[in-house]
Design a protein around this motif. Structure first.
Motif, short mmCIF file in Angstrom:
data_model
loop_
_atom_site.label_atom_id
_atom_site.label_comp_id
_atom_site.label_asym_id
_atom_site.label_seq_id
_atom_site.Cartn_x
_atom_site.Cartn_y
_atom_site.Cartn_z
N ALA A 88 -79.72 -28.52 19.38
CA ALA A 88 -80.63 -27.73 19.36
C ALA A 88 -82.12 -28.53 19.42
CB ALA A 88 -80.57 -27.27 17.75
N PHE A 89 -82.04 -29.71 18.86
CA PHE A 89 -83.32 -30.59 19.23
C PHE A 89 -83.52 -30.49 20.66
CE2 PHE A 89 -85.26 -34.80 19.44
CZ PHE A 89 -86.42 -34.60 18.94
N CYS A 90 -82.69 -31.08 21.52
CA CYS A 90 -82.64 -31.33 22.88
C CYS A 90 -82.96 -30.18 23.62
CB CYS A 90 -81.18 -32.03 23.55
SG CYS A 90 -80.89 -33.61 23.13
N ASN A 91 -82.41 -28.98 23.17
CA ASN A 91 -82.80 -27.56 23.72
C ASN A 91 -84.13 -27.34 23.48
OD1 ASN A 91 -82.27 -25.10 25.03
ND2 ASN A 91 -82.43 -24.19 22.83
N TYR A 92 -84.75 -27.76 22.25
CA TYR A 92 -86.14 -27.53 21.88
C TYR A 92 -86.99 -28.49 22.84
CZ TYR A 92 -90.33 -27.46 19.06
OH TYR A 92 -91.52 -27.25 18.60
N LEU A 93 -86.73 -29.73 22.96
CA LEU A 93 -87.35 -30.36 23.81
C LEU A 93 -87.35 -29.97 25.20
CD1 LEU A 93 -86.40 -34.08 22.64
CD2 LEU A 93 -88.51 -32.79 22.04
N VAL A 94 -86.28 -29.48 25.65
CA VAL A 94 -86.49 -28.91 27.24
C VAL A 94 -87.36 -27.66 27.01
CG1 VAL A 94 -85.00 -28.00 29.05
CG2 VAL A 94 -84.06 -30.07 27.96
N GLU A 95 -87.19 -26.94 26.09
CA GLU A 95 -88.09 -25.72 26.23
C GLU A 95 -89.45 -25.86 26.11
OE1 GLU A 95 -86.97 -22.92 23.18
OE2 GLU A 95 -85.23 -22.39 24.26
N ILE A 96 -90.03 -27.07 25.55
CA ILE A 96 -91.23 -27.35 25.38
C ILE A 96 -91.69 -28.14 26.52
CG2 ILE A 96 -92.96 -29.19 24.16
CD1 ILE A 96 -91.74 -28.49 21.60
N GLY A 97 -90.87 -29.11 27.15
CA GLY A 97 -91.33 -29.67 28.23
C GLY A 97 -91.26 -28.89 29.41
N LEU A 98 -90.22 -28.24 29.70
CA LEU A 98 -90.21 -27.55 30.96
C LEU A 98 -90.57 -25.80 30.95
CD1 LEU A 98 -87.09 -29.12 32.74
CD2 LEU A 98 -89.27 -29.56 33.23
N ASP A 99 -89.86 -25.20 30.28
CA ASP A 99 -89.96 -23.83 29.87
C ASP A 99 -88.46 -23.28 29.24
OD1 ASP A 99 -91.32 -21.78 29.59
OD2 ASP A 99 -91.50 -20.93 31.86
N SER A 101 -86.97 -20.94 30.60
CA SER A 101 -86.19 -20.57 31.79
C SER A 101 -85.33 -21.72 32.32
CB SER A 101 -86.97 -19.98 33.01
OG SER A 101 -87.81 -21.05 33.38
N TRP A 102 -85.79 -22.93 31.85
CA TRP A 102 -84.83 -24.12 32.42
C TRP A 102 -84.09 -24.65 31.31
CZ3 TRP A 102 -84.84 -26.50 36.85
CH2 TRP A 102 -85.54 -26.12 37.81
N ALA A 103 -84.04 -24.14 30.36
CA ALA A 103 -83.40 -24.64 29.13
C ALA A 103 -81.74 -24.45 29.33
CB ALA A 103 -83.53 -23.79 27.75
N ILE A 104 -81.51 -23.34 29.63
CA ILE A 104 -79.96 -22.99 30.01
C ILE A 104 -79.78 -23.81 31.20
CG2 ILE A 104 -78.25 -21.42 30.61
CD1 ILE A 104 -79.93 -19.35 28.83
N SER A 105 -80.45 -23.69 32.20
CA SER A 105 -80.13 -24.53 33.60
C SER A 105 -79.85 -25.83 33.27
CB SER A 105 -81.07 -24.38 34.57
OG SER A 105 -81.30 -22.93 34.62
N ILE A 106 -80.91 -26.50 32.42
CA ILE A 106 -80.64 -28.20 32.20
C ILE A 106 -79.51 -28.03 31.36
CG2 ILE A 106 -81.91 -30.05 31.30
CD1 ILE A 106 -83.05 -29.26 34.03
N GLY A 107 -79.31 -27.47 30.58
CA GLY A 107 -78.02 -27.56 29.45
C GLY A 107 -76.72 -27.49 30.13
N LEU A 108 -76.71 -26.58 31.33
CA LEU A 108 -75.41 -26.38 32.29
C LEU A 108 -75.46 -27.56 33.06
CD1 LEU A 108 -73.24 -24.59 32.70
CD2 LEU A 108 -74.70 -23.70 34.75
N LEU A 109 -76.34 -28.03 33.57
CA LEU A 109 -76.49 -29.47 34.15
C LEU A 109 -75.78 -30.84 33.43
CD1 LEU A 109 -79.50 -29.36 36.59
CD2 LEU A 109 -77.02 -29.35 37.12
N ALA A 110 -76.36 -30.42 32.09
CA ALA A 110 -75.87 -31.56 31.26
C ALA A 110 -74.27 -31.50 30.83
CB ALA A 110 -76.79 -31.65 29.85
N CYS A 111 -73.84 -30.42 30.64
CA CYS A 111 -72.52 -30.07 30.56
C CYS A 111 -71.58 -30.67 31.55
CB CYS A 111 -72.20 -28.55 30.26
SG CYS A 111 -72.33 -28.04 28.50
N VAL A 112 -71.86 -30.35 32.79
CA VAL A 112 -71.20 -30.67 33.85
C VAL A 112 -71.30 -32.43 33.93
CG1 VAL A 112 -71.15 -30.82 36.32
CG2 VAL A 112 -71.54 -28.57 35.17
N GLY A 113 -72.32 -32.92 33.72
CA GLY A 113 -72.62 -34.34 33.62
C GLY A 113 -71.63 -34.96 32.57
N GLY A 114 -71.61 -34.29 31.29
CA GLY A 114 -70.97 -34.93 30.26
C GLY A 114 -69.42 -34.81 30.70
#
Length: 126
Positions: A88-99, A101-114
């Motif tokens: 939740a904290f990482c998602n919040y940081l991405v929402e603040i930093g990018l927007d 609309s990018w929160a789910i996309s970056i989360g999906l990229l992080a899932c694939v990377g993990g």
């Protein structure tokens, strides 16, 4: 349905739930040795705490296998909670930093990377 139960409006943001879930899955996969260690420690603690409830050692030994399996299940369920909080904290940081609309996309990229990291880590172990 929730509006009928509570006299106030509960706002559920699907984007935040999806982003948090994706980030927590990515962290759970990326830090799988930490999650395994956390499950083991919680299972040990549950077994220790439950042992204090028994006065008879015969009764404790008779039901030991079932209780240890149940405690392992509870430990695996409860070990997700810290990853949900950090996700939740990482998602919040991405929402603040990018927007938003990018929160789910970056989360999906992080899932694939993990997931790729975890596959490589397990392949390297064998």
């Amino acid at each position: 349905m929730l509006d009928e139960l509570f006299p106030f409006k509960i706002a559920i943001d699907a984007t935040a739930i999806a982003g948090t879930s994706l980030w927590s899955l990515a962290l759970y996969l990326g830090f799988s040795p930490v999650s395994d260690w956390l499950m083991e420690q919680m299972s040990r603690w549950f077994n220790f705490a439950e042992r204090a409830l028994y006065t008879s050692s015969e009764e404790y030994e008779r039901t030991r296998r079932g209780r240890e399996a149940q405690n392992s299940f509870y430990a695996s369920i409860f070990s997700i909670i810290p990853f949900l909080a950090v996700g939740a904290f990482c998602n919040y940081l991405v929402e603040i930093g990018l927007d938003r609309s990018w929160a789910i996309s970056i989360g999906l990229l992080a899932c694939v990377g993990g997931g790729v990291y975890e596959l490589g880590r397990r392949d390297g172990q064998s």
